[in-house]
Motif scaffolding. Structure first.
Motif, PDB file in Angstrom:
ATOM      1  N   SER A 302       0.838  -1.200   0.000  1.00 31.53           N
ATOM      2  CA  SER A 302       0.000   0.000   0.000  1.00 31.53           C
ATOM      3  C   SER A 302       0.873   1.250   0.000  1.00 31.53           C
ATOM      4  O   SER A 302       2.054   1.210   0.363  1.00 31.53           O
ATOM      5  N   ARG A 303       0.293   2.365  -0.378  1.00 33.31           N
ATOM      6  CA  ARG A 303       1.040   3.612  -0.488  1.00 33.31           C
ATOM      7  C   ARG A 303       1.550   4.138   0.857  1.00 33.31           C
ATOM      8  O   ARG A 303       2.480   4.944   0.896  1.00 33.31           O
ATOM      9  N   GLU A 307       0.288  -1.927   4.688  1.00 34.45           N
ATOM     10  CA  GLU A 307      -0.366  -3.176   4.323  1.00 34.45           C
ATOM     11  C   GLU A 307       0.216  -3.732   3.024  1.00 34.45           C
ATOM     12  O   GLU A 307       0.859  -3.015   2.254  1.00 34.45           O
ATOM     13  N   TYR A 309      -1.231  -6.222  -0.259  1.00 35.60           N
ATOM     14  CA  TYR A 309      -2.354  -6.906  -0.889  1.00 35.60           C
ATOM     15  C   TYR A 309      -1.841  -8.191  -1.536  1.00 35.60           C
ATOM     16  O   TYR A 309      -0.873  -8.167  -2.299  1.00 35.60           O
ATOM     17  N   VAL A 320      -5.418  -9.179   2.831  1.00 36.02           N
ATOM     18  CA  VAL A 320      -4.720  -7.965   3.238  1.00 36.02           C
ATOM     19  C   VAL A 320      -3.860  -8.283   4.461  1.00 36.02           C
ATOM     20  O   VAL A 320      -4.380  -8.716   5.494  1.00 36.02           O
ATOM     21  N   VAL A 345      -0.771  -0.882  -7.838  1.00 39.57           N
ATOM     22  CA  VAL A 345      -1.632   0.065  -7.129  1.00 39.57           C
ATOM     23  C   VAL A 345      -1.600   1.406  -7.852  1.00 39.57           C
ATOM     24  O   VAL A 345      -0.551   1.841  -8.349  1.00 39.57           O
ATOM     25  N   GLY A 349      -3.105   5.489  -4.652  1.00 38.31           N
ATOM     26  CA  GLY A 349      -3.227   4.419  -3.678  1.00 38.31           C
ATOM     27  C   GLY A 349      -4.626   3.923  -3.436  1.00 38.31           C
ATOM     28  O   GLY A 349      -4.840   3.034  -2.609  1.00 38.31           O
ATOM     29  N   LEU A 352      -6.517  -0.966  -6.485  1.00 37.50           N
ATOM     30  CA  LEU A 352      -5.632  -2.086  -6.801  1.00 37.50           C
ATOM     31  C   LEU A 352      -6.097  -2.685  -8.119  1.00 37.50           C
ATOM     32  O   LEU A 352      -7.249  -3.087  -8.251  1.00 37.50           O
ATOM     33  N   THR A 367      -9.141  -0.030  -2.522  1.00 40.12           N
ATOM     34  CA  THR A 367      -8.230  -0.478  -1.468  1.00 40.12           C
ATOM     35  C   THR A 367      -8.708  -0.113  -0.062  1.00 40.12           C
ATOM     36  O   THR A 367      -8.134  -0.573   0.929  1.00 40.12           O
TER      37      THR A 367
END
Length: 403
Positions: A302-303, A307, A309, A320, A345, A349, A352, A367
């Motif tokens: 994630s940005r 997390e 994915y 997640v 992504v 962010g 996805l 997301t």
């Protein structure tokens, strides 16, 4: 469907003979019950972890020539929402989808979810890979033995470059070399990152080299070997394999690889073990398995670096994983099922994007909620799609690993 003992016997013979279809089936090319799964269930041969040679270090600093990390505790600190490099800030936002069986790249406008262009490329395009300097997208035409350059500013394809067996493509953190994952040839090939001229060939003893990621300091990278269920550790500067081990699972089939934000752990998706292997990259010790879902395949951070994915291709879900909590916190189910594979992504962010490998479609997933935003029909066998541009100062390759 699991292969019969006779199939396993035939697969074993095929591996020993170095049959060409091994690499062509890499990362799931073909039907669900085809050569990929047959190879994946080959009985594991117990083998000790080979001793790891320590990479050459110079006062414990990073790889010479590698841009210093923005945050020494977060390799993804440069990937924050919309933090686009001046090199790419004016590029149109697009999703580039290589269709392995159609020999095309579908180009999607992420704001309208519509295909705006179809680019014809070489035989069996596997991944669309951003170059280290962010200026070019390379389409890996595995069976065509070429790389097709795409100018992301115009969306136009250039003249293909001859490169043998380019299943996947990475770049060293110093920008000095491109690294071709030559799955069929059983080689890691270090090349000039612009001309793609061969610089050094590193033969490997495992089968099906395909995915990788680099350490925090850039001095080594971990490589997955899909068809023999093994991992390699490679010294970046010396361009030498310094460690090799077989995963402790009968029929292991490792796929995508990602390093944790602080650089202490590596995660390796395994589509036959139905989870992620977690290992210490520095010690390269025995990994542990974290179950995530059937057909675990792609890994995307994630940005905010909190997390990851995890696409579970065999059950149409996305798990997640929370880095801080060190556990799975959610699982999103695609409505009406699907085969989520590789992707990336969005720059902000919020979305996805994943290819639907066996459904000739692409999924856009929120997301924040896990809700499906769109399904876009594309060509046959969509695989390593690239969302571009993305935040980051330079690319390490694959469908977009940015630092």
């Amino acid at each position: 469907m699991r292969p019969t003992p006779m199939k396993r016997h035939l697969v074993k013979s095929a591996l020993i003979a170095g049959a060409a279809f091994v690499a062509l089936a890499a990362c799931g090319t073909g039907s669900k019950d085809g050569a990929n799964e047959a190879l994946g269930t080959k009985a594991a041969v117990p083998a000790p972890v080979k001793p790891v040679q320590k990479p050459v270090r110079k006062q414990d600093q990073g790889l010479p020539g590698m841009p210093p990390l923005l945050d020494p505790k977060d390799v993804y600190a440069a990937d924050r929402p919309n933090r686009l490099s001046p090199v790419v800030k004016d590029f149109p936002s697009r999703v580039y989808v290589p269709n392995t069986e159609s020999d095309t790249v579908s180009v999607i406008d992420p704001t309208t979810y519509e295909i705006v262009e179809t680019i014809h490329v070489g035989r069996q395009p596997q991944h669309v890979v951003p170059s280290w300097d962010l200026k070019t997208l390379w389409v890996n035409n595995n069976r065509g033995h070429t790389l097709t350059p795409i100018d992301p500013r115009t969306g136009k394809a250039g003249k293909p470059v001859d490169v043998h067996d380019p299943y996947n493509l990475y770049f060293t953190p110093d920008g000095k070399y491109a690294v071709v994952m030559a799955s069929l040839d059983r080689e890691l090939v270090f090349r000039d990152p612009h001309t793609m001229e061969r610089v050094k060939t590193v033969p490997v003893s495992c089968y099906g080299v395909n995915h990788a990621d680099f350490s925090l300091d850039g001095r080594y990278f971990i490589v997955s070997c899909e068809f023999s269920g093994e991992l390699l550790k490679v010294d970046t500067e010396r361009m030498t394999v310094i460690g090799q081990q077989k995963l402790p699972f009968d029929g292991a089939m490792p796929q995508d690889v990602k390093v944790s934000p602080e650089g202490k752990r590596f995660y390796v998706a395994d589509m036959m073990a139905d989870g992620m292997w977690v290992l210490d990259g520095d010690t390269f010790g025995r990994p542990t398995l974290l179950p995530t879902g059937k057909g675990t395949h792609g890994l995307y951070v994630s940005r905010d670096s909190r997390e990851m994915y995890v696409s579970n291709r065999g059950e149409g879900t996305v798990s997640v994983f929370d880095f801080t909590q060190n556990r799975l916190t959610k699982k999103w189910q695609l409505p009406h099922g699907g085969s989520p594979d590789m992707g990336g992504v969005s720059a902000d962010g919020k979305v996805l994007w994943l290819s639907g490998r066996y459904n000739s479609e692409v999924y856009a997933i929120d997301t924040r909620t896990g809700a499906q935003l769109a399904r876009v029909k594309v060509g046959s066998g969509p695989h390593g799609l690239a969302v571009y541009p993305q935040p980051g100062r330079y690319s390490l390759g694959h469908t977009g690993i940015f630092r």
